[in-house]
Design a protein around this motif. Structure first.
Motif, mmCIF file in Angstrom:
data_model
loop_
_atom_site.group_PDB
_atom_site.id
_atom_site.type_symbol
_atom_site.label_atom_id
_atom_site.label_comp_id
_atom_site.label_asym_id
_atom_site.label_seq_id
_atom_site.Cartn_x
_atom_site.Cartn_y
_atom_site.Cartn_z
ATOM 1 N N ARG A 76 0.808 -1.202 0.000
ATOM 2 C CA ARG A 76 0.000 0.000 0.000
ATOM 3 C C ARG A 76 0.848 1.262 0.000
ATOM 4 O O ARG A 76 1.894 1.313 0.626
ATOM 5 C CB ARG A 76 -0.900 0.043 1.243
ATOM 6 C CG ARG A 76 -0.148 0.228 2.522
ATOM 7 C CD ARG A 76 -1.108 0.051 3.659
ATOM 8 N NE ARG A 76 -1.998 1.173 3.767
ATOM 9 C CZ ARG A 76 -1.819 2.171 4.610
ATOM 10 N NH1 ARG A 76 -0.797 2.181 5.403
ATOM 11 N NH2 ARG A 76 -2.682 3.142 4.677
ATOM 12 N N ASP A 207 -8.069 -7.979 4.013
ATOM 13 C CA ASP A 207 -7.810 -8.738 2.782
ATOM 14 C C ASP A 207 -9.076 -8.847 1.944
ATOM 15 O O ASP A 207 -9.059 -8.670 0.722
ATOM 16 C CB ASP A 207 -7.322 -10.156 3.118
ATOM 17 C CG ASP A 207 -5.856 -10.192 3.519
ATOM 18 O OD1 ASP A 207 -5.106 -9.280 3.118
ATOM 19 O OD2 ASP A 207 -5.466 -11.139 4.223
ATOM 20 N N GLN A 210 -10.132 -5.695 0.168
ATOM 21 C CA GLN A 210 -9.321 -5.461 -1.018
ATOM 22 C C GLN A 210 -9.804 -6.280 -2.208
ATOM 23 O O GLN A 210 -9.826 -5.791 -3.341
ATOM 24 C CB GLN A 210 -7.863 -5.789 -0.727
ATOM 25 C CG GLN A 210 -7.210 -4.840 0.264
ATOM 26 C CD GLN A 210 -5.812 -5.291 0.636
ATOM 27 O OE1 GLN A 210 -4.915 -5.287 -0.191
ATOM 28 N NE2 GLN A 210 -5.633 -5.696 1.892
ATOM 29 N N THR A 211 -10.205 -7.510 -1.967
ATOM 30 C CA THR A 211 -10.658 -8.357 -3.074
ATOM 31 C C THR A 211 -11.967 -7.852 -3.668
ATOM 32 O O THR A 211 -12.283 -8.148 -4.816
ATOM 33 C CB THR A 211 -10.842 -9.822 -2.622
ATOM 34 O OG1 THR A 211 -11.853 -9.899 -1.615
ATOM 35 C CG2 THR A 211 -9.538 -10.378 -2.067
ATOM 36 N N ASN A 213 -12.542 -4.755 -4.202
ATOM 37 C CA ASN A 213 -12.270 -3.454 -4.818
ATOM 38 C C ASN A 213 -13.153 -2.374 -4.220
ATOM 39 O O ASN A 213 -13.681 -1.503 -4.927
ATOM 40 C CB ASN A 213 -12.451 -3.509 -6.331
ATOM 41 C CG ASN A 213 -11.325 -4.256 -7.015
ATOM 42 O OD1 ASN A 213 -10.220 -4.340 -6.482
ATOM 43 N ND2 ASN A 213 -11.594 -4.813 -8.180
ATOM 44 N N VAL A 269 -7.595 1.454 0.590
ATOM 45 C CA VAL A 269 -7.561 0.701 -0.661
ATOM 46 C C VAL A 269 -7.957 1.661 -1.783
ATOM 47 O O VAL A 269 -9.010 2.302 -1.721
ATOM 48 C CB VAL A 269 -8.548 -0.491 -0.648
ATOM 49 C CG1 VAL A 269 -8.437 -1.261 -1.970
ATOM 50 C CG2 VAL A 269 -8.278 -1.416 0.521
ATOM 51 N N THR A 273 -3.355 1.206 -5.459
ATOM 52 C CA THR A 273 -2.760 0.274 -4.493
ATOM 53 C C THR A 273 -3.206 -1.155 -4.773
ATOM 54 O O THR A 273 -2.439 -2.093 -4.637
ATOM 55 C CB THR A 273 -3.149 0.650 -3.058
ATOM 56 O OG1 THR A 273 -4.569 0.611 -2.909
ATOM 57 C CG2 THR A 273 -2.646 2.030 -2.695
ATOM 58 N N ALA A 274 -4.473 -1.320 -5.193
ATOM 59 C CA ALA A 274 -4.964 -2.660 -5.500
ATOM 60 C C ALA A 274 -4.168 -3.288 -6.632
ATOM 61 O O ALA A 274 -3.935 -4.504 -6.646
ATOM 62 C CB ALA A 274 -6.449 -2.587 -5.867
ATOM 63 N N LYS A 277 -0.924 -5.745 -6.164
ATOM 64 C CA LYS A 277 -0.967 -7.154 -5.803
ATOM 65 C C LYS A 277 -0.166 -8.002 -6.768
ATOM 66 O O LYS A 277 0.539 -8.924 -6.382
ATOM 67 C CB LYS A 277 -2.415 -7.644 -5.755
ATOM 68 C CG LYS A 277 -2.555 -9.103 -5.354
ATOM 69 C CD LYS A 277 -4.014 -9.491 -5.242
ATOM 70 C CE LYS A 277 -4.140 -10.948 -4.797
ATOM 71 N NZ LYS A 277 -5.564 -11.335 -4.645
ATOM 72 N N TYR A 283 0.493 -6.030 0.779
ATOM 73 C CA TYR A 283 -0.092 -4.752 1.166
ATOM 74 C C TYR A 283 -0.679 -4.797 2.572
ATOM 75 O O TYR A 283 -0.491 -3.889 3.376
ATOM 76 C CB TYR A 283 -1.159 -4.439 0.118
ATOM 77 C CG TYR A 283 -1.957 -3.187 0.309
ATOM 78 C CD1 TYR A 283 -1.343 -1.978 0.589
ATOM 79 C CD2 TYR A 283 -3.337 -3.209 0.147
ATOM 80 C CE1 TYR A 283 -2.083 -0.832 0.722
ATOM 81 C CE2 TYR A 283 -4.083 -2.071 0.279
ATOM 82 C CZ TYR A 283 -3.452 -0.885 0.566
ATOM 83 O OH TYR A 283 -4.194 0.253 0.703
ATOM 84 N N THR A 284 -1.385 -5.874 2.894
ATOM 85 C CA THR A 284 -2.019 -5.976 4.206
ATOM 86 C C THR A 284 -0.977 -6.012 5.313
ATOM 87 O O THR A 284 -1.098 -5.309 6.314
ATOM 88 C CB THR A 284 -2.908 -7.230 4.286
ATOM 89 O OG1 THR A 284 -3.980 -7.096 3.350
ATOM 90 C CG2 THR A 284 -3.487 -7.401 5.678
#
Length: 367
Positions: A76, A207, A210-211, A213, A269, A273-274, A277, A283-284
């Protein structure tokens, strides 16, 4: 978002400061890479440069070049200026889930239980507090969100404050804080998380955000309380937090975090930043690396007040003590705290308060 270039992901309207690393992130990155037994040989040179003139690509490429192997997930880049102002919302959505106690009194007759009460308001709400705002499920708390989970001797409670500044970038701050707390609640219900692991719970919830979005940022504080031992374990990022009241006095206040001196630390997020991955950076792990983790031994009749800065910026410890001294009802105390904060606003804001009182297991009253 794998396969997209950074140039494709950079919104043209984003301020150049969004592509610089904060001092806190630089510190976290060093520590994280050290833990991974990797080095970033040019980190000192990066720090000496004028960061205002350095692009996101510079950091990403520099980091990846100096790593012998990719790390996991994504890294991030901490935002600035996203938490300046909260905004009024009229969304009538549920703010995560109250989970009723499922303790068997015979099985846990000698353990602690928690009596819980909730109250809050969206900024600019007129008093008195609306009836529905005594429920996490039905209440409207602006950009604040929370959850409670109680099962047998395990208790998790958490709170999050979405950064209102994200509205200018088209991201609803309420959705981010709600998503974070919703996933905390769902994961806690699986029974796969010890109450000693609120940081792990929050990390895995992050987490999942983030998935999805789900873009934006928020502060967060999650508590795990063991009904067998009375131990409280907490994780905190930013300026949401808690106080512990014993025999009428505030004996403990959790620590808060700031970033760059102008806003609280947050989990965030964003599209840029996404996309990281795919670069193999976790990032986490870096986001929560400097999260404040604390433990505390609770006693019978202790009261925990978990809240966002909407309460703590407006109500002092002394005022908390005075308000609690006037009533034995936890629900009334929660209402009085919120009412006082609204009536004497120093900094108008959304407010969410989750209060918990340590009781004996066969004397757990909800009201």
């Amino acid at each position: 978002m794998n396969g997209l270039s950074y140039n494709q992901l950079k919104p043209t309207y984003i301020d150049k400061y969004f592509y610089t690393l904060s001092d806190v992130d630089m510190k976290n990155l060093k520590s994280y890479l050290k833990e991974q037994s990797r080095s970033l040989s040019d980190l000192t040179n990066i720090e000496r440069n004028d960061q205002d003139g350095i692009s996101l690509d510079f950091y990403v490429n520099r980091i990846i070049e100096d790593m012998s192997e990719p790390l996991n997930d994504n890294y991030r880049y901490h935002h600035r200026h996203h938490h300046h102002h909260h905004h009024h919302h009229s969304h009538a959505t549920k703010h995560v889930y109250d989970e009723p106690t499922k303790s068997d009194p015979a099985e846990y007759a000698d353990t602690f239980a928690l009596e819980i009460a909730t109250c809050g308001v969206q900024k600019n709400t007129k008093l008195p507090v609306p009836h529905e705002n005594f429920s996490l499920t039905n209440g409207i708390f602006g950009d604040d969100a929370g959850f409670t989970m109680q099962r047998n001797h395990q208790n998790f409670i958490g709170i999050s404050d979405g950064a209102g500044g994200n509205l200018m970038y088209g991201y609803d701050p309420r959705l981010f804080s709600e998503a974070l707390m919703r996933h905390c609640s769902k994961l806690a219900l699986t029974g796969n998380y010890s109450i000693t692991e609120p940081k792990r719970l929050l990390s895995h919830a992050f987490d999942r955000v983030q998935t999805e979005n789900c873009f934006g940022s928020a502060t967060a504080c999650v508590l795990g309380i063991d009904g067998r031992t009375g131990q409280l374990h907490s994780v905190n990022i930013g300026d949401s937090g808690y106080v512990i009241v014993r025999q009428g006095f505030v004996i403990y206040r959790s620590k808060s975090q700031e970033m760059n001196g102008d806003c609280p630390r947050q989990l965030d997020v964003y599209p840029w930043t996404a996309a990281l991955k795919g670069q193999g950076l976790n990032y986490t792990q870096i986001s929560v690396f400097d999260a404040i983790c604390q433990s505390f031994d609770l006693e019978l009749n202790d009261i925990i007040i978990l809240s966002t800065d909407g309460l703590f910026d407006n109500v002092s410890d002394f005022q908390i003590e005075q308000i609690l001294a006037r009533t034995n009802s936890l629900k009334q105390a929660a209402n009085d705290l919120v009412t006082y904060a609204v009536r004497y606003y120093v900094k108008p804001d959304d407010i969410l308060v989750i209060m918990a009182r340590v009781t004996t297991n066969n004397n757990s009253l909800y009201g």
